[in-house]
Design an enzyme around this catalytic site. Sequence first.
Site, mmCIF file in Angstrom:
data_model
loop_
_atom_site.group_PDB
_atom_site.id
_atom_site.type_symbol
_atom_site.label_atom_id
_atom_site.label_comp_id
_atom_site.label_asym_id
_atom_site.label_seq_id
_atom_site.Cartn_x
_atom_site.Cartn_y
_atom_site.Cartn_z
ATOM 1 N N VAL A 134 0.919 -1.167 0.077
ATOM 2 C CA VAL A 134 0.162 -0.092 0.029
ATOM 3 C C VAL A 134 1.062 1.245 0.097
ATOM 4 O O VAL A 134 0.649 2.139 -0.770
ATOM 5 C CB VAL A 134 -0.931 -0.022 1.116
ATOM 6 N N CYS A 135 1.940 1.192 1.011
ATOM 7 C CA CYS A 135 2.840 2.214 0.847
ATOM 8 C C CYS A 135 3.409 2.817 -0.497
ATOM 9 O O CYS A 135 3.617 3.838 -0.785
ATOM 10 C CB CYS A 135 3.915 1.994 1.730
#
Length: 220
Positions: free
Chosen positions: A45-46
């Site tokens: 996600v990052c």
Amino acid sequence: MPGVSLGDVIPNLEADSTHGRIRLHDFIDNSWTIMFSHPADFTPVCTTELGNIARYAPEFEKRGAKLLGVSNNSVEDHKKWIKDIEAFTGDARVNFPMIADPDRKLTSQLNMLDPDDKDSSGRLLPSRVLHIIGPDKRIKLSFLYPSSTGRNFDEVIRALDALQLAAKYNVATPANWKKGDPVVINPSISNEEAKEKFPQGFKCVKLPSGKDYLRMAQVP
């Protein structure tokens, strides 16, 4: 969680980054700054978030806003991770600094740790916090997301537009406002003052109470 809150001056912390040693107040200078934390490098996600911020960088630059990322890995890890991020985006480059915070000191003082999310050694991980900091170095707005939920950067841009407009014209923005929409005249401004401040005119919304507190105006 201890740390800064809305309206507080951001602490003048100092840390290593991919662009060298950074002192927050010197970095912010007299600009708007978007400061955002990430749970860890090399996470899915990052990576999508950093890729999207890189794509949006020209929009932030148009608004005079600087970008500053924070993650709890080392500078060396950040630089390796940036290669993955840029491979994911394809056409955008990570030209903003990423702060290294392996001991969590900075993220702790900035209220960026998730009390329920820990790494394999039991240490708290940063949550997805984003502070919009004004030229006066005060926190104007904060977003707080858990690690499972990626941020919406269209909303960050919209919020920055609203904050900058409010700072310039002493107005407020209604629900779902977007750039170019009418704004709300603050209740502290009388109708007489409003006529001077908004010579182009304004509209009082008719309400059952008969009160004229909901006044809409257009600003450039």
